[in-house]
Design a protein around this motif. Structure first.
Motif, PDB file in Angstrom:
ATOM      1  N   HIS A  29      10.045 -14.597  -0.333  1.00 49.49           N
ATOM      2  CA  HIS A  29      10.126 -16.019  -0.016  1.00 49.49           C
ATOM      3  C   HIS A  29      11.412 -16.396   0.714  1.00 49.49           C
ATOM      4  CE1 HIS A  29       7.457 -19.289  -0.429  1.00 49.49           C
ATOM      5  NE2 HIS A  29       8.403 -20.126  -0.802  1.00 49.49           N
ATOM      6  N   ASN A  30      12.448 -15.623   0.509  1.00 49.28           N
ATOM      7  CA  ASN A  30      13.715 -15.995   1.131  1.00 49.28           C
ATOM      8  C   ASN A  30      14.247 -14.994   2.146  1.00 49.28           C
ATOM      9  OD1 ASN A  30      14.244 -18.543  -0.079  1.00 49.28           O
ATOM     10  ND2 ASN A  30      14.449 -17.445  -2.010  1.00 49.28           N
ATOM     11  N   MET A  92      -4.828 -26.073  -1.968  1.00 47.36           N
ATOM     12  CA  MET A  92      -3.797 -25.148  -1.494  1.00 47.36           C
ATOM     13  C   MET A  92      -2.449 -25.810  -1.212  1.00 47.36           C
ATOM     14  SD  MET A  92      -5.260 -21.906   0.365  1.00 47.36           S
ATOM     15  CE  MET A  92      -6.067 -20.745  -0.714  1.00 47.36           C
ATOM     16  N   GLY A  94       1.140 -26.313  -2.296  1.00 49.24           N
ATOM     17  CA  GLY A  94       1.975 -25.541  -3.215  1.00 49.24           C
ATOM     18  C   GLY A  94       2.443 -26.374  -4.393  1.00 49.24           C
ATOM     19  N   TRP A  96       5.062 -26.443  -7.693  1.00 48.39           N
ATOM     20  CA  TRP A  96       6.298 -25.768  -8.144  1.00 48.39           C
ATOM     21  C   TRP A  96       6.644 -26.174  -9.555  1.00 48.39           C
ATOM     22  CZ3 TRP A  96       8.876 -22.341  -4.929  1.00 48.39           C
ATOM     23  CH2 TRP A  96       8.319 -22.242  -3.648  1.00 48.39           C
ATOM     24  N   LYS A 106      13.821 -22.297  -8.276  1.00 50.29           N
ATOM     25  CA  LYS A 106      12.965 -22.556  -7.106  1.00 50.29           C
ATOM     26  C   LYS A 106      12.081 -21.348  -6.780  1.00 50.29           C
ATOM     27  CE  LYS A 106      15.790 -26.080  -5.102  1.00 50.29           C
ATOM     28  NZ  LYS A 106      16.695 -26.510  -4.075  1.00 50.29           N
ATOM     29  N   VAL A 111       2.563 -20.727  -4.943  1.00 45.25           N
ATOM     30  CA  VAL A 111       2.730 -20.014  -3.680  1.00 45.25           C
ATOM     31  C   VAL A 111       3.006 -18.538  -3.925  1.00 45.25           C
ATOM     32  CG1 VAL A 111       4.203 -19.850  -1.675  1.00 45.25           C
ATOM     33  CG2 VAL A 111       3.499 -22.079  -2.483  1.00 45.25           C
TER      34      VAL A 111
ATOM     35  N   TYR B 718      12.713 -24.873   3.959  1.00 45.38           N
ATOM     36  CA  TYR B 718      13.439 -24.855   2.686  1.00 45.38           C
ATOM     37  C   TYR B 718      13.322 -26.181   1.944  1.00 45.38           C
ATOM     38  CZ  TYR B 718      16.740 -23.640  -0.867  1.00 45.38           C
ATOM     39  OH  TYR B 718      17.304 -23.370  -2.088  1.00 45.38           O
ATOM     40  N   ALA B 721       9.255 -26.392   1.059  1.00 46.40           N
ATOM     41  CA  ALA B 721       8.571 -25.256   0.445  1.00 46.40           C
ATOM     42  C   ALA B 721       9.538 -24.323  -0.251  1.00 46.40           C
ATOM     43  CB  ALA B 721       7.778 -24.497   1.510  1.00 46.40           C
ATOM     44  N   TYR B 722      10.816 -24.667  -0.333  1.00 43.72           N
ATOM     45  CA  TYR B 722      11.809 -23.917  -1.093  1.00 43.72           C
ATOM     46  C   TYR B 722      11.876 -22.450  -0.701  1.00 43.72           C
ATOM     47  CZ  TYR B 722      11.013 -28.122  -3.790  1.00 43.72           C
ATOM     48  OH  TYR B 722      10.833 -29.403  -4.152  1.00 43.72           O
ATOM     49  N   GLY B 723      11.642 -22.129   0.572  1.00 41.40           N
ATOM     50  CA  GLY B 723      11.722 -20.726   0.981  1.00 41.40           C
ATOM     51  C   GLY B 723      12.554 -20.609   2.239  1.00 41.40           C
ATOM     52  N   VAL B 729       6.856 -18.282   4.462  1.00 43.43           N
ATOM     53  CA  VAL B 729       6.495 -19.628   3.996  1.00 43.43           C
ATOM     54  C   VAL B 729       5.286 -20.145   4.776  1.00 43.43           C
ATOM     55  CG1 VAL B 729       7.248 -22.026   3.938  1.00 43.43           C
ATOM     56  CG2 VAL B 729       8.755 -20.231   3.115  1.00 43.43           C
ATOM     57  N   ASP B 733       2.263 -20.776   2.459  1.00 44.47           N
ATOM     58  CA  ASP B 733       2.303 -22.173   2.063  1.00 44.47           C
ATOM     59  C   ASP B 733       1.749 -23.096   3.145  1.00 44.47           C
ATOM     60  OD1 ASP B 733       2.809 -24.550   0.848  1.00 44.47           O
ATOM     61  OD2 ASP B 733       4.768 -23.971   0.084  1.00 44.47           O
TER      62      ASP B 733
END
Lengths: 137, 789
Positions: A29-30, A92, A94, A96, A106, A111, B718, B721-723, B729, B733
């Motif tokens: 994700h990051n 769909m 997302g 959290w 986070k 997702v 970010y 979608a916090y990514g 993402v 997402d």
């Protein structure tokens, strides 16, 4: 295949690769990674295993039929999309969860669940094809 | 409430088989309660409607597209709704008796009820899409009913034919309705049809007209689409009596009447409707007297009557519309009765052949009475409603629209109908009793109640013409005309032209009746071998299927190589044709100032590509492709697309593994040598694709990129979608639905490969496999398991 080195290294290689594939999946994700790439790496681990240890060993190692794994993956991915309907969002969207003990995480979300589904689909489908080809001899 | 009325038959339909199992012989009586209740329900609207009011109901369906489940009751829809539910009551009763011994009676009643609901929805619909949905539902339920005896090939053919013809027309109708809604600016017919001038002056008027007429003409069996209706007589008689006389085939007429205030009145409308209607009227009447099967004779007169109705609506004057509505009402009553009587004769004697039937009056007195009453109404004799209708037809034909020609057509057609009516209504019952397959007997009350009631209603409607005119026919005429006109039906109009024309018709009819046997055999001798639209339909289908087969054989050769060739040719065309079309390309070619090792990677890629082209061994080719792919992955990596590079690397690795497995394990040529001519051809195609892609990429990099999307995702990745990994993402997402579709394809592909391998395994079992496991063998030595396996 008659490579002694490969044969000896396979169990270590495969374990590490699978572990690595899960790592790639979860970090996606990051930083570069994600379900699709992770799935491909995982599939290549099982491909190596199949080539060196044979189809039967792979089937035992995977426990479930690869197509079932792919199917479950698809189901999880679909299910992760349904969750948002319960919260009144579109399909769909997302969702959290920011737990109180780790508000900056986070990470816990539908997702990521979706990404896990993608991972399972890719691993399952590719391993199914490889095993099928091996068996068709 | 209206919605409940329309949906109730569908709900009951679901339970019809259960009711049949539980109730046994009482099934018909029980199920008929619903249409009877519906008749009463609709009858209570008569008061409102006959004083000029309307009843509407609307509930949102797809609000975004302004599609509503909206219904609308005016004189026209009310007349139809009453006929559908009223005749439906007797049809359910009749069917339950007629098919009492049939194993699938429950299913049959289910279809009939479904049809009833569809038809009610059709005539009550206000929204054009609602109308279309119910229109298609009538086509589908009609298909099910015509094909009810599905073991018979003739029945199946007739069902399919009806579906193809009416369904095809339905598609045209959809386009026409949508165009009309667009032109008039509303989806609701009630609003749309008030802006008639808007529609008539619209540039799309002609297109709308043609499309709507296609729908109406196919449904109402107008020439040249009339052939499906007689064929539909393969259906059990209750179906013929209900769908193919009183209701479904009238849907086209209903549509024409409905849109008349909006589309009617123009010269082309008049010409087309009058011409097609008149031709259909004559064709139907002539074919009716040619046939000797009771049901077919009735079916052909139905074609004729539908032609007459279209013809009258086309004339469009007030008196013509009055005639149309009066005739429509009269026709539904007498034709429903006659069909049911014909079915009873068939049921009682085992034959419908009119030449073999006579003298049944003693054995089947009630059926005779019903048939006789209905036939007299059909033949247009006083004091029946049929007489009034025919008088009005003559009044209508004397307008200023080709009066002589159309009056002639009317006289000839009506005389033929007169002859056929009396033949069907009296010939089987009079004279000496004939030998029939079964001993003739009267059926139960379920069989005679319907025909007797309908025939009697035809008489009553004629006698109490003030009531039938004021309450039913009049309001219907208002709806068709688009304004309230005074309608006054009467039996005695004085010694005027219509009466003399009626007398002439009767005289000619008697002559035709007297010579009917001779006319029938002459017509049979002349026309039966001739080409007709029915054979044309077969030829059309054969042509369609033949073409499809030829095209499929060309396109689907089953050779992977061929598919690839076609795919690549098309890719090349897509890439190069726009370039050729636009002429000058805006390309600035520059070698970017980069690190020297980029050239090393490029050399690696070139070497990979070169060895793919040069080496004959497939294994080496696959490995070289891997090299090429890895080089591309390196490029991605160096130009800061780590995700892509990562994925590309894995895909290349797995492709090599899988392809190597395919080469090693499956019996195919190890070597790829295709001979010079093919090698040259393939290189040209490959070169074209390569040049095309190069030009495409160069032209893209030569202009400034539109970064709107990239910026959008970068800004929101970010925060929303916090990514931080934008690619991922987007995948999981922002565009998760796309990804979901893709992984579904992955699963399907996996399953497909497995099943192909399973199939291949079967067919390969006897063929053996390539004996040579060496990766690189001589071209001709590894041919054991050919590519065809």
């Amino acid at each position: 295949m008659n490579s002694l080195i490969l044969k000896t290294a396979t169990p270590f290689l495969v374990g590490l690769t699978v572990l690595f594939s899960i790592y790639v999946l979860l970090r996606g994700h990051n930083v570069p990674g994600g379900g699709f790439i992770g799935g491909l790496i995982g599939a290549s681990a099982f491909a190596t295993y199949t080539i060196n240890e044979g189809v039967a060993a792979t089937r035992r190692a995977m426990v479930f039929h690869p197509v079932s794994i792919a199917g479950v993956g698809l189901f999880i991915a679909g299910l992760s999309g349904v969750a948002s309907l319960l919260f009144g969002d579109a399909f769909m969207t997302g969702q959290w969860w920011f737990p109180s003990f780790a508000p900056d995480l986070k990470y816990l979300s539908t997702v990521v669940l979706f990404d896990i589904g993608v991972y399972l689909v890719v691993v399952g489908a590719i391993v199914a094809i490889i095993i099928g080809l091996e068996e068709s001899t | 409430m209206l919605l409940a009325g329309v949906l109730a038959p569908f709900v009951l339909a679901v339970f019809a088989p259960t009711v049949k199992r539980v109730a046994g012989p009482a099934t018909g009586w029980l199920l008929a309660l619903l249409p009877a209740a519906l008749t009463v329900y609709f009858a209570q609207f008569i008061g409102t409607v006959s004083s000029g009011g309307t009843i509407t109901f609307s509930t949102p369906w797809v609000s975004d597209l302004s599609i509503h489940l909206s219904f609308y009751v005016d004189g026209l829809s009310l007349l139809f709704a009453l006929l559908i539910s009223g005749i439906g009551t007797f049809i359910v009763l009749y069917a339950a008796t007629y098919l009492a011994k049939h194993a699938d009676l429950g299913r049959f009643l289910m279809f009939i009820l479904m049809f009833m609901g569809s038809m009610l929805g059709l005539v009550l619909a206000d929204n054009v899409v609602t109308l279309f949905v119910f229109w298609e539902l009538t086509s589908i339920t009609s298909f099910l009913l015509i094909g009810f005896n599905h073991a018979s090939p003739r029945s199946r053919r007739a069902a399919l034919q009806a579906l193809v013809v009416t369904g095809g027309g339905g598609l045209a109708l959809l386009a026409g309705l949508l165009l009309m809604a667009q032109a008039g600016g509303s989806m609701e017919l009630s609003t749309l049809l008030q802006s008639g001038d808007l529609l008539r002056d619209h540039p799309h008027y002609l297109a709308i007209l043609i499309l709507v007429l296609m729908g109406a003409f196919t449904k109402s069996a107008q020439a040249p689409f009339h052939f499906w209706l007689p064929n539909a007589m393969e259906a059990p008689t209750p179906v013929s009596a209900y769908l193919h006389s009183a209701t479904m085939v009238k849907a086209g007429v209903y549509l024409l009447a409905r849109v008349n205030p909006g589309l009617g009145g123009t010269e082309i409308w008049q010409t087309v409707l009058v011409a097609f209607g008149a031709v259909t009227f004559l064709i139907g009447a002539v074919l009716a007297i040619r046939n000797t099967d009771l049901k077919l004779m009735l079916a052909q007169t139905t074609v004729a009557s539908l032609g007459l109705l279209v013809f009258l609506i086309g004339l469009g004057e007030e008196v013509a519309l009055e005639a149309a509505m009066a005739y429509l009402f009269a026709h539904s009553l007498f034709k429903g009765a006659l069909f049911m009587a014909a079915g009873s004769v068939d049921h009682g004697t085992g034959t419908r052949e009119i030449t073999r039937l006579s003298g049944l009056g003693k054995a089947m007195p009630i059926t005779f009475a019903a048939a006789a009453l209905a036939a007299v109404s059909m033949s247009g004799l006083p004091p029946f409603i049929g007489f009034i209708a025919k008088e009005w037809v003559y009044k209508a034909t004397m307008g200023d629209f080709w009066p002589l020609a159309i009056t002639g057509v009317a006289i000839l057609g009506n005389a033929l109908m007169f002859a056929v009516a009396l033949l069907v209504g009296f010939k089987p019952f009079l004279g000496r009793q004939s030998e029939t397959p079964k001993h003739p007997h009267e059926g139960g009350p379920g069989l005679w109640l319907g025909p007797v009631t309908l025939a009697a209603l035809g008489l009553l409607a004629g006698l109490f013409n003030g009531l039938s005119g004021g309450l039913l026919v009049g309001p219907a005429v208002w709806a068709v005309a688009g304004e309230q006109v005074s309608v006054d039906l009467y039996l005695w109009g004085g010694f005027k032209t219509p009466l003399f024309l009626s007398l002439a018709t009767i005289a000619l009819g008697i002559v035709l009746l007297w010579r009917s046997r001779a006319i029938s055999s002459t017509l049979a001798a002349t026309f039966d071998r001739m080409w007709g639209p029915d054979r044309g339909y077969d030829q059309f289908l054969d042509l369609l299927i033949g073409t499809a087969r030829t095209v499929t054989a060309r396109l689907q050769t089953g050779t992977l190589r061929h598919y690839l060739l076609v795919t690549m040719l098309i890719v090349a065309a897509v890439l190069l044709l726009p370039v050729a079309q636009m002429g000058d390309l805006d390309i600035t070619f520059r070698i970017p100032a980069t690190d020297f090792y980029i050239f090393g990677i490029a050399a690696l890629a070139l070497a990979g590509g070169f060895s793919i082209a040069v080496f004959r061994s497939r294994l080496i080719a696959i490995l070289s492709m891997g090299v090429l792919g890895v080089a591309v992955a390196l490029v991605f990596l160096l130009f800061s697309a780590p995700d892509l590079a990562f994925t590309q690397l894995m895909v290349e690795t797995l492709s090599v593994v899988i392809l190597a497995l395919v080469i090693a394990r499956l019996p195919i040529y190890r070597s790829d040598w295709r001979g010079w001519p093919r090698a040259v051809r393939d290189s040209i195609i490959a070169g074209a694709v390569g040049v095309g892609f190069t030009l495409l990429l160069l032209s893209i990099t030569s202009r400034t990129l539109d970064l709107a999307l990239s910026e959008y995702f970068a800004a929101r990745s970010y925060t929303e979608a916090y990514g931080r990994n934008i690619v991922n993402v987007i995948l999981v997402d922002f565009r998760a639905l796309d990804t979901f579709g893709e992984i579904a394809v992955v699963v399907i592909a996996g399953v497909a490969v497995l099943s192909l391998l399973a199939m291949g395994g079967r067919s390969l079992a006897g063929a053996g496999r390539a004996p040579d496991s060496a990766p690189d063998s001589a071209p001709d030595s590894a041919v054991t398991g050919k590519e065809t396996s």
